[in-house]
Design a protein around this motif. Structure first.
Motif, PDB file in Angstrom:
ATOM      1  N   GLN A   1       0.763  -1.255   0.118  1.00  0.00           N
ATOM      2  CA  GLN A   1      -0.072  -0.216  -0.071  1.00  0.00           C
ATOM      3  C   GLN A   1       0.986   1.236  -0.029  1.00  0.00           C
ATOM      4  O   GLN A   1       1.702   1.364   0.766  1.00  0.00           O
ATOM      5  CB  GLN A   1      -1.093  -0.094   1.187  1.00  0.00           C
TER       6      GLN A   1
ATOM      7  N   VAL B   1      -6.490   6.544  -7.788  1.00  0.00           N
ATOM      8  CA  VAL B   1      -6.287   6.667  -6.236  1.00  0.00           C
ATOM      9  C   VAL B   1      -7.214   6.018  -5.458  1.00  0.00           C
ATOM     10  O   VAL B   1      -8.541   6.577  -5.778  1.00  0.00           O
ATOM     11  CB  VAL B   1      -5.809   8.071  -5.772  1.00  0.00           C
TER      12      VAL B   1
ATOM     13  N   SER C   1     -10.205   7.302   0.263  1.00  0.00           N
ATOM     14  CA  SER C   1      -9.583   7.234   1.539  1.00  0.00           C
ATOM     15  C   SER C   1     -10.615   6.642   2.378  1.00  0.00           C
ATOM     16  O   SER C   1     -11.847   7.222   2.588  1.00  0.00           O
ATOM     17  CB  SER C   1      -9.045   8.587   2.063  1.00  0.00           C
TER      18      SER C   1
ATOM     19  N   SER D   1      -5.202  10.991   2.502  1.00  0.00           N
ATOM     20  CA  SER D   1      -4.962  10.268   1.182  1.00  0.00           C
ATOM     21  C   SER D   1      -5.123   8.926   1.011  1.00  0.00           C
ATOM     22  O   SER D   1      -4.619   8.359   1.769  1.00  0.00           O
ATOM     23  CB  SER D   1      -3.675  10.931   0.496  1.00  0.00           C
TER      24      SER D   1
ATOM     25  N   ASN E   1      -4.791   5.184  -1.018  1.00  0.00           N
ATOM     26  CA  ASN E   1      -3.506   4.402  -1.473  1.00  0.00           C
ATOM     27  C   ASN E   1      -3.562   4.688  -3.065  1.00  0.00           C
ATOM     28  O   ASN E   1      -4.653   4.744  -3.925  1.00  0.00           O
ATOM     29  CB  ASN E   1      -3.790   2.662  -1.343  1.00  0.00           C
TER      30      ASN E   1
ATOM     31  N   ARG F   1       0.864   5.334   0.027  1.00  0.00           N
ATOM     32  CA  ARG F   1       0.273   6.626   0.104  1.00  0.00           C
ATOM     33  C   ARG F   1       1.144   8.133  -0.318  1.00  0.00           C
ATOM     34  O   ARG F   1       2.462   7.702   0.165  1.00  0.00           O
ATOM     35  CB  ARG F   1      -0.499   6.939   1.382  1.00  0.00           C
TER      36      ARG F   1
END
Length: 521
Positions: free
Chosen positions: A60, A76, A79, A85, A87, A62
């Motif tokens: 993962q 993306v 969240s 943010s 992943n 970020r």
């Protein structure tokens, strides 16, 4: 996790630490060098978490700081917490763990840098239509719509019908005219549980809340918001486009004091085009070819099913028998159609795959004369004989040898022998210089199966062998129609070795196999 998997994770962590990452035992944080458009290289900071799914699943990742002014848009994950943010979606494809690129630190960091560069450039050429992933999901609702008709519904409310399965909603195909109640505020009871259709056009960033949709729609959003607030509309369908791809976002909408809440629903197109997308490359070839299937029992029903799924639409189904409860274990039709003519039962089943069965004829009759067999071949490019009846087969063979060669017509006889140990298809008439596989003699069956109320003995052929025979018949038909002639006039598949040549080995058998065996002797 195996010890080797743990070693792979440890190696990746160590390699990232060497490249400037800190490791607190759970997450690694460190720099990624990348190059924004028309700028010098900058350092971004990312957080990497290697969990128990590694190496079968990528780490993962970020984004903590892009290192330059970048609007994060597509690719993306949503969240899990506000203000954090999601992943990065770095790999759309799936790799086997032993070759997965995310197991190497340099490959992983290079992929992150590439993701940043594409994000900064606005994802040029990207046409992935996945707006659902950026919104809260509604897991209880599945929406069906006809994409070919949605364009004509834009700017209108439409009725929602309950689907055949729990949680399924079907969008109507005609606009609904809204009327306010005379003398009273609000709308009629009929003006409830509606869907609204709009078009977002070409999108350049995801929508994550209703205000994003309002921004794109502009003034067109106001009437929708009023209807949502009035409880009239609770489902919104938004057509949109990314690159050269078009799609639809289905949303359940609810008015609250904080504004309109939206959740994304899984949705699917019901149009004929979508239903045929998986039919294969031969769908167009089969669509207008008249094909008759004589004998709609086990093999015939599955042959009709496969041909229809592959794109054949001009089918004639012929069988004079009714569906019995004992037939169902090997037949296309189920117990709910017991008592129907087999040809009608098969047509009913085909209509559940694609309702466009207008050109499918179901004839509850038998081939009873040579003239009838000739007329059948005159009216069809191909006749599949799945009767298992020597009488019917001989009449169709007569028709094929009488008219088939000159008219470009063909009869294919498909049968199961030795209780399904051998399945076979023969073309009539034979092409010039073609030979047939030798006949496989029948065997005495002192302990034949008998069904009460049925005069004929019951075949012991298994459903698996029946499906194999139908599949072989369809392959031969497609070979004929494509004019490839890759398959000979006689072909068999041996599922269990027989003592007679050339059926002594498992696999596909052709006259060439028989010739080789004869030479070997």
């Amino acid at each position: 996790m195996s010890s080797n998997d743990g070693w792979e994770a440890d190696r990746l962590r160590e390699d990232l630490v060497v490249r400037g990452f800190t490791d607190d035992g759970v997450r690694l944080r460190g720099p990624v060098l990348w190059c924004p458009p028309a700028h010098a290289e900058v350092l971004a900071r990312v957080e990497i978490k290697v969990d128990e799914r590694f190496p079968f699943h990528p780490p993962q990742v970020r984004l903590l700081d892009p290192g330059a002014l970048v609007e994060v848009t597509f690719h993306v994950d949503r969240s899990a917490r506000r203000g954090v943010s999601g992943n990065l979606c770095l790999w759309d494809d799936i790799w086997p763990a032993d070759r997965a690129p995310w197991t190497e630190a340099d490959e992983l960091l290079s992929r992150i840098a590439g993701w940043l560069e594409l994000t900064a450039a606005g994802w040029p050429g990207d046409s992935v239509c996945d707006l659902e992933r950026y919104l809260e999901p509604d897991p209880t609702t599945f929406v069906l719509y006809n994409a070919e008709q949605l364009a004509g519904l834009e700017g209108h409310a439409v009725h929602i019908r309950a689907g055949s399965t729990t949680g399924t909603k079907e969008i109507g195909e005609t606009p609904h005219r809204l009327k306010r109640r005379s003398g009273r505020p609000g709308f009629r009871r009929a003006d409830r549980q509606l869907a609204w259709v709009e078009n977002l056009g070409q999108i350049h960033r995801p929508v994550r809340r209703w205000c994003d949709i309002h921004e794109v729609l502009g003034e067109r959003a106001t009437p929708v918001e009023r209807l949502v607030a009035a409880g009239v509309v609770n489902l919104v369908l938004l057509r949109y486009q990314r690159g050269n791809q078009q799609s639809v976002l289905a949303l359940t909408v609810k008015y609250t004091t904080a504004g309109i809440e939206v959740q994304a629903c899984e949705s699917a197109d019901t149009s004929s085009y979508t239903r045929q997308m998986r039919a294969g490359a031969t769908a167009a070839l089969l669509a207008d070819v008249p094909i008759a299937i004589v004998g709609c029992g086990a093999i015939g029903s599955l042959t009709a099913d496969l041909l229809y799924r592959a794109g054949a639409r001009r089918l004639t189904l012929i069988d004079h028998e009714r569906l019995r409860p004992g037939n169902v274990v090997r037949h296309l039709a189920g117990l709910e159609q017991v008592g129907a003519w087999k040809s009608v039962a098969v047509r009913n089943c085909l209509s559940t795959i694609d309702p466009a069965v207008d050109a499918v004829q179901a004839m509850p009759t038998a081939i009873s004369s040579p003239d009838q067999a000739i007329r059948l071949l005159e009216d069809h490019r191909i006749v599949v004989d799945a009767t298992g009846s020597a009488r019917a087969t001989s009449m169709l063979a007569f028709a094929a040898n009488t008219t088939g060669a000159d008219a470009g017509k063909a009869v294919f006889t498909v049968c199961s022998q030795r209780d399904g140990d051998v399945v076979r298809v023969d073309r009539l008439p034979a092409r010039s210089a073609e030979t047939y596989l030798p006949p496989l003699p029948g065997r005495d069956k002192p302990n034949e199966l008998r069904e009460q109320g049925c005069g004929s003995a019951v075949s012991r052929t298994s459903p698996i062998a029946v499906a194999g025979a139908a599949g072989l018949a369809c392959r031969v038909v497609l070979d004929e129609l494509s004019e490839a002639s890759m398959l000979p006039d006689s072909v068999a598949f041996v599922g269990h070795p027989q003592p007679e040549e050339p059926f002594t080995h498992v696999g596909l058998v052709t006259p060439k196999c028989a010739s080789r065996n004869a030479v070997g002797k």
